[in-house]
Design a protein around this motif. Structure first.
Motif, PDB file in Angstrom:
ATOM      1  N   THR A 124       0.739  -1.226   0.064  1.00 31.62           N
ATOM      2  CA  THR A 124      -0.134   0.237  -0.023  1.00 31.62           C
ATOM      3  C   THR A 124       0.896   1.258  -0.073  1.00 31.62           C
ATOM      4  OG1 THR A 124      -0.365  -0.401   2.341  1.00 31.62           O
ATOM      5  CG2 THR A 124      -2.177  -0.890   0.935  1.00 31.62           C
ATOM      6  N   GLU A 169       3.108   2.537  -2.174  1.00 28.29           N
ATOM      7  CA  GLU A 169       2.791   3.204  -3.530  1.00 28.29           C
ATOM      8  C   GLU A 169       1.570   3.692  -3.487  1.00 28.29           C
ATOM      9  OE1 GLU A 169       3.811  -0.457  -5.650  1.00 28.29           O
ATOM     10  OE2 GLU A 169       5.502   0.578  -6.776  1.00 28.29           O
ATOM     11  N   GLN A 170       0.561   3.221  -2.963  1.00 25.42           N
ATOM     12  CA  GLN A 170      -0.838   3.908  -2.905  1.00 25.42           C
ATOM     13  C   GLN A 170      -0.739   5.230  -2.203  1.00 25.42           C
ATOM     14  OE1 GLN A 170      -3.654   3.509  -4.821  1.00 25.42           O
ATOM     15  NE2 GLN A 170      -2.852   1.585  -5.808  1.00 25.42           N
ATOM     16  N   LEU A 171      -0.090   5.233  -0.919  1.00 27.93           N
ATOM     17  CA  LEU A 171       0.078   6.336  -0.247  1.00 27.93           C
ATOM     18  C   LEU A 171       0.902   7.497  -0.837  1.00 27.93           C
ATOM     19  CD1 LEU A 171       0.886   4.995   3.455  1.00 27.93           C
ATOM     20  CD2 LEU A 171      -1.139   5.748   2.387  1.00 27.93           C
ATOM     21  N   TYR A 172       1.688   6.699  -1.820  1.00 30.12           N
ATOM     22  CA  TYR A 172       2.704   8.032  -2.598  1.00 30.12           C
ATOM     23  C   TYR A 172       1.651   8.643  -3.411  1.00 30.12           C
ATOM     24  CZ  TYR A 172       7.519   7.786  -0.860  1.00 30.12           C
ATOM     25  OH  TYR A 172       8.402   8.010  -0.051  1.00 30.12           O
ATOM     26  N   MET A 173       0.585   7.894  -3.922  1.00 34.25           N
ATOM     27  CA  MET A 173      -0.019   8.546  -5.030  1.00 34.25           C
ATOM     28  C   MET A 173      -1.108   9.485  -4.471  1.00 34.25           C
ATOM     29  SD  MET A 173      -0.712   5.927  -8.083  1.00 34.25           S
ATOM     30  CE  MET A 173      -0.443   4.119  -7.116  1.00 34.25           C
ATOM     31  N   SER A 174      -0.787  10.385  -3.626  1.00 36.55           N
ATOM     32  CA  SER A 174      -1.648  11.475  -2.988  1.00 36.55           C
ATOM     33  C   SER A 174      -1.055  12.595  -3.411  1.00 36.55           C
ATOM     34  CB  SER A 174      -1.661  11.146  -1.367  1.00 36.55           C
ATOM     35  OG  SER A 174      -2.295  12.260  -0.870  1.00 36.55           O
ATOM     36  N   PRO A 175      -2.041  13.577  -3.910  1.00 32.18           N
ATOM     37  CA  PRO A 175      -1.635  15.048  -4.324  1.00 32.18           C
ATOM     38  C   PRO A 175      -1.181  15.652  -3.033  1.00 32.18           C
ATOM     39  CG  PRO A 175      -3.968  14.612  -4.024  1.00 32.18           C
ATOM     40  CD  PRO A 175      -3.330  13.279  -4.052  1.00 32.18           C
ATOM     41  N   TYR A 176      -1.284  15.388  -1.803  1.00 28.83           N
ATOM     42  CA  TYR A 176      -0.794  16.023  -0.843  1.00 28.83           C
ATOM     43  C   TYR A 176       0.884  15.624  -0.581  1.00 28.83           C
ATOM     44  CZ  TYR A 176      -5.454  16.824   0.727  1.00 28.83           C
ATOM     45  OH  TYR A 176      -6.733  17.134   0.963  1.00 28.83           O
ATOM     46  N   GLY A 177       1.273  14.591  -1.144  1.00 32.14           N
ATOM     47  CA  GLY A 177       2.705  14.288  -1.441  1.00 32.14           C
ATOM     48  C   GLY A 177       2.814  13.382   0.191  1.00 32.14           C
ATOM     49  N   PHE A 178       3.807  12.448  -0.012  1.00 31.97           N
ATOM     50  CA  PHE A 178       4.087  11.457   1.211  1.00 31.97           C
ATOM     51  C   PHE A 178       4.546  12.244   2.396  1.00 31.97           C
ATOM     52  CE2 PHE A 178       6.656   8.225   3.663  1.00 31.97           C
ATOM     53  CZ  PHE A 178       5.585   7.469   3.611  1.00 31.97           C
ATOM     54  N   LYS A 179       5.347  13.570   2.284  1.00 30.24           N
ATOM     55  CA  LYS A 179       5.647  14.066   3.320  1.00 30.24           C
ATOM     56  C   LYS A 179       4.481  14.228   4.209  1.00 30.24           C
ATOM     57  CE  LYS A 179      10.010  14.952   2.936  1.00 30.24           C
ATOM     58  NZ  LYS A 179      10.283  15.421   1.463  1.00 30.24           N
ATOM     59  N   VAL A 235       1.477  12.891   4.106  1.00 30.70           N
ATOM     60  CA  VAL A 235       0.853  11.823   4.451  1.00 30.70           C
ATOM     61  C   VAL A 235       1.344  11.234   5.540  1.00 30.70           C
ATOM     62  CG1 VAL A 235       0.119   9.319   3.884  1.00 30.70           C
ATOM     63  CG2 VAL A 235       0.138  11.236   2.173  1.00 30.70           C
ATOM     64  N   LEU A 291       6.276   6.821  -9.819  1.00 29.77           N
ATOM     65  CA  LEU A 291       6.771   5.858  -8.807  1.00 29.77           C
ATOM     66  C   LEU A 291       8.162   5.340  -9.020  1.00 29.77           C
ATOM     67  CD1 LEU A 291       3.493   4.228  -8.320  1.00 29.77           C
ATOM     68  CD2 LEU A 291       4.385   5.883  -6.808  1.00 29.77           C
ATOM     69  N   TYR A 302       4.022  15.829  -6.960  1.00 31.27           N
ATOM     70  CA  TYR A 302       2.776  15.225  -6.424  1.00 31.27           C
ATOM     71  C   TYR A 302       1.391  15.832  -7.151  1.00 31.27           C
ATOM     72  CZ  TYR A 302       5.527  12.652  -3.158  1.00 31.27           C
ATOM     73  OH  TYR A 302       6.421  12.131  -2.414  1.00 31.27           O
ATOM     74  N   TYR A 350      -1.139  13.667  -9.149  1.00 35.91           N
ATOM     75  CA  TYR A 350      -1.992  12.798  -8.648  1.00 35.91           C
ATOM     76  C   TYR A 350      -3.541  13.137  -8.228  1.00 35.91           C
ATOM     77  CZ  TYR A 350       2.173  10.412  -7.755  1.00 35.91           C
ATOM     78  OH  TYR A 350       3.556   9.849  -7.712  1.00 35.91           O
ATOM     79  N   ASP A 351      -3.651  14.707  -8.725  1.00 37.69           N
ATOM     80  CA  ASP A 351      -4.935  15.153  -8.601  1.00 37.69           C
ATOM     81  C   ASP A 351      -5.498  14.642 -10.270  1.00 37.69           C
ATOM     82  OD1 ASP A 351      -5.531  16.742  -6.557  1.00 37.69           O
ATOM     83  OD2 ASP A 351      -4.270  18.390  -7.094  1.00 37.69           O
ATOM     84  N   ARG A 363      -2.287  -6.300  -3.956  1.00 32.40           N
ATOM     85  CA  ARG A 363      -1.909  -5.756  -2.719  1.00 32.40           C
ATOM     86  C   ARG A 363      -2.213  -4.081  -2.709  1.00 32.40           C
ATOM     87  NH1 ARG A 363       4.016  -7.299  -2.921  1.00 32.40           N
ATOM     88  NH2 ARG A 363       3.892  -5.660  -1.214  1.00 32.40           N
ATOM     89  N   TYR A 382      -6.035  -2.119   1.856  1.00 36.50           N
ATOM     90  CA  TYR A 382      -5.804  -2.555   3.220  1.00 36.50           C
ATOM     91  C   TYR A 382      -6.490  -3.844   3.702  1.00 36.50           C
ATOM     92  CZ  TYR A 382      -3.120   1.488   3.780  1.00 36.50           C
ATOM     93  OH  TYR A 382      -2.149   2.682   3.672  1.00 36.50           O
ATOM     94  N   PHE A 391      -9.335   5.982   0.589  1.00 35.26           N
ATOM     95  CA  PHE A 391      -8.644   6.145  -0.674  1.00 35.26           C
ATOM     96  C   PHE A 391      -8.974   7.536  -0.840  1.00 35.26           C
ATOM     97  CE2 PHE A 391      -6.920   1.911  -0.296  1.00 35.26           C
ATOM     98  CZ  PHE A 391      -5.768   2.090  -0.890  1.00 35.26           C
ATOM     99  N   LEU A 419      -7.258  10.166   0.786  1.00 34.34           N
ATOM    100  CA  LEU A 419      -5.958  10.410   0.291  1.00 34.34           C
ATOM    101  C   LEU A 419      -5.733  11.615  -0.838  1.00 34.34           C
ATOM    102  CD1 LEU A 419      -4.156   6.872   0.041  1.00 34.34           C
ATOM    103  CD2 LEU A 419      -3.573   8.756   1.444  1.00 34.34           C
ATOM    104  N   ASN A 420      -7.022  11.626  -1.525  1.00 35.85           N
ATOM    105  CA  ASN A 420      -7.079  12.593  -2.474  1.00 35.85           C
ATOM    106  C   ASN A 420      -7.911  13.814  -1.999  1.00 35.85           C
ATOM    107  OD1 ASN A 420      -5.743  10.789  -4.074  1.00 35.85           O
ATOM    108  ND2 ASN A 420      -6.399  12.073  -5.801  1.00 35.85           N
ATOM    109  N   ARG A 477     -10.730   8.139  -5.655  1.00 33.45           N
ATOM    110  CA  ARG A 477     -10.033   9.247  -5.781  1.00 33.45           C
ATOM    111  C   ARG A 477     -10.428  10.307  -6.773  1.00 33.45           C
ATOM    112  NH1 ARG A 477      -4.381   8.534  -4.145  1.00 33.45           N
ATOM    113  NH2 ARG A 477      -3.943   6.578  -3.380  1.00 33.45           N
TER     114      ARG A 477
END
Ligand SMILES: Nc1ncnc2c1ncn2[C@@H]1O[C@H](COP(=O)(O)OP(=O)(O)OP(=O)(O)O)[C@@H](O)[C@H]1O
Ligand SMILES: [Mg+2]
Lengths: 239, 315
Positions: A73, A75-85, A87, B52, B72, B75-76, B86, B89, B101, B104-105, B150
């Protein structure tokens, strides 16, 4: 996600209480009935309290990042427009709050076991604690990044974690620029001497704040370097 | 208008050239499929688009803007379900996954929207079930549903049909089509399932050894490889038809032969002659519509023979 984080913390709490009991009774046994015992116990309580927090701080990200990578998961967290920092900061915030919730019973248990009740000025302790823990989160970023890069070196970090205690054994003075050492001394001062934030030596408090923020930011910066390397190697999702 | 552009993408891992100068564009509302054998470089291309993986060289443009390492904002616009099971969760329920999810957006998803998504994916009854207790097919659907929450206009799906049964694959086919039709999403998908691709994709990109080897709509590809497959039904004969058509597929049904061969118009007379002179009695010649799979096999076969011809084939 929350559930497994909770479980992780609970099992941590139990381990920590067991280790503390062994330490305490071990110390008593080793020292015999010396007059110094009172002081030692207090130091042990403060040191132990702080140590459990630092462990929590350092492990949150190492554990979080490796678990997310394992689950696939990350990589899914990384794909957030907020950025991993951002998150990951949210992850830290949640962990800080849940640590806070569990620390109160932990401290009570520890004080019960040791029979030593310390004065706690919540605001002061919270303030000093925050800045003592912050660099631990910074190290957590570095360890988390290294774990992504080299995989399965977590056990090495567990050993390093134990080593943090060494910073508490350093004498007060110049070495207080190390936030763990400085924070520990300020925390001891406050908890033992019943001192509020304003009664603590201001320069020491400022040094703690500055060094703490510096270490934290350096940790994040090193993480972003490692992250770049990890993305270059294409192993962000591998574990 | 192109919403994704890949320009001269190149990525080398150690001594493996994973992607070797790939370029293509994806228009708004298009469904583009990446096809190719294992190790062709599909996942590497996909992860590079999703930022990635940092490529060695080349450009990725999303929604008209260059993607740089550490960006980043993309991702919008774009999100993806990666290879494998995988992406979700396992300890969260179906509904919690979807909420997480969306979060996350930065979206607080309404109950109505969740209902709509669950219905579309046939997951309504599993709302409170933890993801780890779902079947493989349902997990895959949940992964797509979660990414859908998302609400990005572009979706990337890496091997969404892997390990799914025929029925679930079919459902997924319908879902993917509906995402474009009702929701106007742009979709990039990689799959080894030819039927899935043939029924969903507007455009197909064949990748082999990190390079694009053919590209076009399914119709264009059929025309481009304008050989046709004929089926001969014949009986008798004093040798095996395989001897006459080494590249053909030969089946024995009862006392007759079914021979499938790719021929162009002029070759067909030679084929009939060859069969007759070997004592076969022809019962029927039927033209078979080429399907994506036969085109794929043909493209990859030509690739292999090119390599052997130029002397650097080692596979
Ligand atoms: N992080 C990595 N490190 C080293 N080599 C890699 C890495 N990722 C991919 N490769 C190699 O690059 C090549 C392309 O891999 P890629 O995963 O992109 O192929 P694919 O087309 O997705 O294949 P599949 O159909 O099996 O999923 C393969 O030879 C693979 O082994
Ligand atoms: Mg792949």
């Amino acid at each position: 996600m929350m559930k497994s984080y909770m479980f992780n913390f609970l099992s941590g709490l139990i381990t920590v209480v067991i280790i503390f009991s062994i330490l305490l009774f071990g110390a008593r046994f080793a020292m015999g009935n010396s007059t110094n015992l009172g002081n030692t116990t207090e130091a042990l309580v403060v040191g132990f309290f702080l140590w459990s927090w630092l462990l929590g701080g350092m492990n949150t990200l190492t554990w979080g990042i490796t678990t997310e990578a394992e689950q696939g998961t990350l990589e899914q967290l990384y794909m957030s427009p907020y950025g991993f920092k951002l998150v990951s900061l949210a992850m830290l915030g949640i962990s800080f709050l849940s640590n806070l919730l569990f620390t109160i019973p932990l401290l009570l248990i520890i004080m019960l076991i040791s029979g030593k009740f310390l004065h706690i000025d919540v605001l002061t302790v919270g303030f000093i604690l925050f800045f003592t823990i912050l660099p631990a989160y910074g190290l957590g970023y570095v360890f988390g990044g290294l774990a992504l890069l080299y995989k399965r070196i977590q056990s090495l970090f567990q050993i390093l974690n134990m080593g943090v205690v060494a910073f508490f054994l350093l004498p007060p003075g110049v070495l207080d620029i190390i936030p763990f050492t400085g924070g520990y001394h300020l925390l001891s001062m406050s908890m033992r001497g019943n001192l509020g934030l304003l009664q603590l030596p201001l320069p020491k408090v400022i040094i703690l704040m500055v060094s703490s923020i510096l270490v934290f930011l350096s940790g994040m910066w090193i993480y972003s370097l490692i992250e770049r390397r990890v993305k270059f190697l294409g192993i962000l999702g591998h574990y | 208008m192109r919403v994704v552009e890949v320009e001269n993408l190149r990525k080398v891992f150690g001594d493996t050239v994973a992607v070797d100068g790939i370029s293509f564009g994806v228009g708004r509302g298009e469904i583009v499929a990446l096809l190719g054998p294992n190790g062709a470089g599909k996942t590497t291309t996909i992860k590079s688009i999703l930022n990635l993986i940092v490529p060695d060289s080349g450009r990725i443009v999303v929604a008209g803007r260059d993607v740089r390492p550490g960006d980043y904002w993309l991702y919008d616009f774009i999100s993806g379900v990666l290879e494998g099971n995988r992406n979700i969760y396992w300890r969260l329920t179906v509904e919690q996954n979807i909420r997480f999810f969306a979060g996350l957006n930065g979206r607080k998803i309404s109950k109505r929207e969740i209902d709509g998504i669950l219905e579309r994916f046939g997951l309504g009854e599993k709302r409170k079930t933890e993801a780890r207790n779902l079947s493989r097919g349902m997990q895959q659907k949940l992964a797509i549903a979660s990414v859908l929450a998302r609400k990005t206009p572009i979706l990337i799906l890496d091997e969404p049909t892997l390990g799914l049964d025929v029925d679930t694959t079919y459902q997924l086919m319908e879902i993917v089509r509906s995402l474009r039709e009702d929701m106007g999403r742009t979709i990039i998908v990689s799959s080894h399932n030819m039927r899935f691709v043939e029924n969903t994709a507007d455009r197909v990109i064949f990748i082999n050894r990190g390079k694009i080897v053919a590209e076009g709509s399914v119709e264009q590809l059929k025309r481009m490889f304008s050989y046709e497959t004929y089926m001969f039904r014949a009986s008798g004969g004093n040798i095996s038809p395989q001897g006459i058509f080494p590249d053909g597929k030969v089946e024995r049904v009862g006392d007759e032969w079914r021979i499938y061969v790719s021929l162009n118009q002029s070759e067909i007379y030679d084929a009939v002659d060859a069969l007759r002179s070997n004592g076969f009695l022809l019962k029927e010649i039927r033209l078979q519509e080429p399907d994506l799979e036969s085109i794929y096999m043909r493209v990859m076969k030509e690739e292999r023979s090119d390599e052997t011809a130029s002397g650097n084939g080692n596979a």
